[in-house]
Design an enzyme around this catalytic site. Structure first.
Site, PDB file in Angstrom:
ATOM      1  N   GLU A   1       0.834  -1.201   0.000  1.00 52.12           N
ATOM      2  CA  GLU A   1       0.000   0.000   0.000  1.00 52.12           C
ATOM      3  C   GLU A   1       0.869   1.251   0.000  1.00 52.12           C
ATOM      4  O   GLU A   1       0.502   2.273  -0.571  1.00 52.12           O
ATOM      5  CB  GLU A   1      -0.937   0.000   1.208  1.00 52.12           C
TER       6      GLU A   1
ATOM      7  N   HIS B   1       7.281 -26.686   2.612  1.00 52.59           N
ATOM      8  CA  HIS B   1       6.434 -27.730   2.045  1.00 52.59           C
ATOM      9  C   HIS B   1       5.285 -27.117   1.242  1.00 52.59           C
ATOM     10  O   HIS B   1       4.294 -27.792   0.966  1.00 52.59           O
ATOM     11  CB  HIS B   1       5.905 -28.627   3.167  1.00 52.59           C
TER      12      HIS B   1
ATOM     13  N   LYS C   1     -13.738   1.473  -4.211  1.00 54.18           N
ATOM     14  CA  LYS C   1     -14.749   1.839  -3.218  1.00 54.18           C
ATOM     15  C   LYS C   1     -15.870   2.659  -3.850  1.00 54.18           C
ATOM     16  O   LYS C   1     -17.050   2.458  -3.553  1.00 54.18           O
ATOM     17  CB  LYS C   1     -14.102   2.623  -2.075  1.00 54.18           C
TER      18      LYS C   1
END
Length: 568
Positions: free
Chosen positions: A360, A391, A516
């Protein structure tokens, strides 16, 4: 002569570009053979040990990076941040998260005002309130002690505090203080997250902390209203004042919501969300869980790195070195990602938090002056604790794409285990992998080595490791509140260094706004379609098709529903 508008136009940048070809032809096997070089690439501060000798860099590279830092006026930019200058130019704000962990007698100014007394007024208020909740002098509406806390927030209001909480859970002192208590974090607006958070909790013994600077964040406030209903339906509307508090600066909206403004804890415009864990955003819920004394040690640890960052020479400055090496890896060597690999399960939430802090902050395409960047900046951060990651995705790191790695080890485990008859204890087994993996990445394994081991010819290409894959190793002595604060601040300042060198604004986040605003349009459409039966209009064909499919499949959702809370 005027300074270049972009760092890439400086002689220092061009010099590194010219230097790059020689480094690309030099394998880490050769670089690691130079003991003097390796020794020069080890730095220690306050028992934190940094080894960056496995970077694809010579001593000459590092010196050229120092010159790049000078060309970027790095020291001056760091000083401007600490002096409270409005380095967040697009929002005309200071950037002063360092003030959040400054000692009480410090002076750090924003707009000519020392903000440290304000910080400590809030910290004192948090200490008093958390002490009262923990000792039972602040009780719920039915007289029960409030032993469980749900912190409601999103983004920086959630990821940072969750990281610290997870890291403290198994610290002996912190876990002792938290006995009989529970802290949960509600972030996602998905009702499943609500269901998981309230599952097994009793409203009578639950305190909700609503974290929203403006008290208007859509996801947070919908979740807050949902928990308000959960409390009110069980205990009555008047119980909200006893069971909900706020971290906000918008006192009128806090009061309108039903929370007494006296129980609102402030923070300031000069604190960015992703840098706010040391404010009331993190300190309040963490103090409720662990007690203020533990959290104060966390603040002191962060402050120790703040001092180190502002005063140490570049050659000994851990955040500066890490930031410069990230610039080298991203903008010169062309590596777009970074793996954060803590060999401590307590640090399992470090990578998600730093993912936000880094991506960000530095996910920008223009300079601070609005010029398009002609070079790569920012990096894709991800990670998993070792040995789990080994793994999972280490296969790609070893034999696929080159991804610089941060290996973080802890000398003394929070929870040591010893089993009679085992070759090594559990922590030694973990740390064996911490020490082995960086060398495996650096050196690899050649076809010649495989032939000497009599590996079948057809398997040699599959078992060859090219090596020459860079990493850094950080070794912490322990993992308590103090060291967790140090680790947080190292990464925060590393991100700032990268942004300062790239010449971008690491402290705004306009990229979150477009989605948004489009979501607002969709929200209005969903309401109009459900309540008034209006057709889907004003969207492109693809979005219109998806929305119509969604509305058709959820046609049983009532237009004016009665309140329904999760049942789990």
């Amino acid at each position: 002569m005027a300074s270049p508008a972009l760092i890439s136009e400086t002689e220092a940048w061009k010099d590194l570009k010219a230097h790059l070809e020689g480094i690309k032809r030099t394998h880490l096997r050769e670089l690691m053979g130079d003991t003097e070089r390796c020794q020069s690439m080890m730095v220690e501060f306050d028992n934190i040990f940094l080894d960056y000798s496995r970077q694809q860099a010579s001593s000459d590279t590092i010196n050229k990076l120092y010159k790049l830092a000078d060309a970027a006026h790095l020291k001056q930019k760091i000083d401007r941040m600490y002096n409270g200058d409005h380095i967040n130019s697009t929002e005309n704000r200071s950037v002063l998260h360092v003030a959040l962990r400054a000692p009480r007698n410090s002076a750090i100014c924003s707009d000519g005002k020392n903000v440290v007394p304000d910080v400590w007024n809030v910290l004192d208020k948090i200490k008093d309130f958390s002490d009262r909740v923990r000792n039972g002098s602040w009780i719920g509406a039915t007289g029960k002690k409030l032993k469980d806390v749900i912190a409601v927030g999103i983004g920086g209001s959630f990821l940072g505090p969750l990281f610290v909480h997870t890291a403290l859970q198994t610290d002996p002192e912190a876990s002792k203080n938290a006995r009989g208590r529970e802290l949960r974090f509600l972030a996602n607006v998905d009702p499943i997250d609500v269901a998981r958070n309230i599952s097994g909790l009793n409203p009578e013994s639950t305190l909700v902390v609503v974290v929203s600077k403006t008290f208007t964040t859509a996801e947070t406030m919908l979740n807050a209203r949902t928990l308000r209903e959960w409390i009110s339906s069980a205990l009555g509307p008047s119980a909200v004042a006893k069971h909900m508090v706020a971290v906000s600066t918008n006192l009128p909206l806090v009061e309108k919501f039903g929370i007494d403004p006296i129980n609102a804890f402030a923070f300031w415009d000069w604190v960015g969300g992703r840098y706010s864990v040391c404010s009331a955003v993190g300190v309040l819920p963490l103090s409720l869980q662990y007690g203020f004394a533990v959290v104060e040690k966390f603040l002191q640890g962060a402050h120790s790195i703040d001092q180190h960052f502002s005063s140490a020479s570049f050659e000994k400055n851990i955040p500066v070195l890490l930031g410069l090496l990230s610039v080298w890896n991203v903008s010169f060597l062309g590596y777009p990602a970074r793996a954060i690999l803590p060999y401590s399960q307590a640090l399992e939430k470090l990578a998600p938090h730093i993912q936000q802090v880094s991506m960000e902050s530095n996910g920008k395409g223009v300079s601070i002056d609005g010029l398009p960047l002609p070079f790569e900046s920012g990096e894709i951060d991800f990670g998993e604790p070792g040995t789990n990651g080994q793994h999972s995705f280490y296969q790609l790191i070893h034999q696929g794409r080159v991804i610089p790695c941060d290996f973080i080890g802890v000398v003394k485990s929070q929870q040591p285990v010893y089993l009679k008859g085992e070759v090594v204890n559990n922590h030694d087994e973990l740390m064996s992998n911490f020490f082995a993996q960086p060398d495996a990445l650096a050196y690899g394994k050649t076809p010649e080595q495989l032939k000497k081991e009599n590996v079948s010819e057809h398997l040699i290409p599959h078992k060859t490791f090219t090596g020459n894959r860079p990493s850094i190793s950080i070794l912490l002595p322990t993992l308590d509140g103090y060291r967790i604060g140090q680790l947080l601040a190292i990464y925060e300042h590393r991100v700032a260094v990268q942004g300062f060198v790239w010449g971008i604004n690491s402290f705004d986040q306009w990229g979150v706004e477009l989605g948004k605003s489009l979501a607002t349009q969709v929200r209005k459409q969903l309401h109009a379609s459900r309540v008034k039966g209006e057709p889907v209009e004003g969207f492109n064909f693809s979005t219109k098709t998806l929305l119509e499919r969604y509305l058709e499949a959820t046609s049983d959702v009532p237009a004016d529903p009665s309140t329904l809370l999760p049942n789990i």
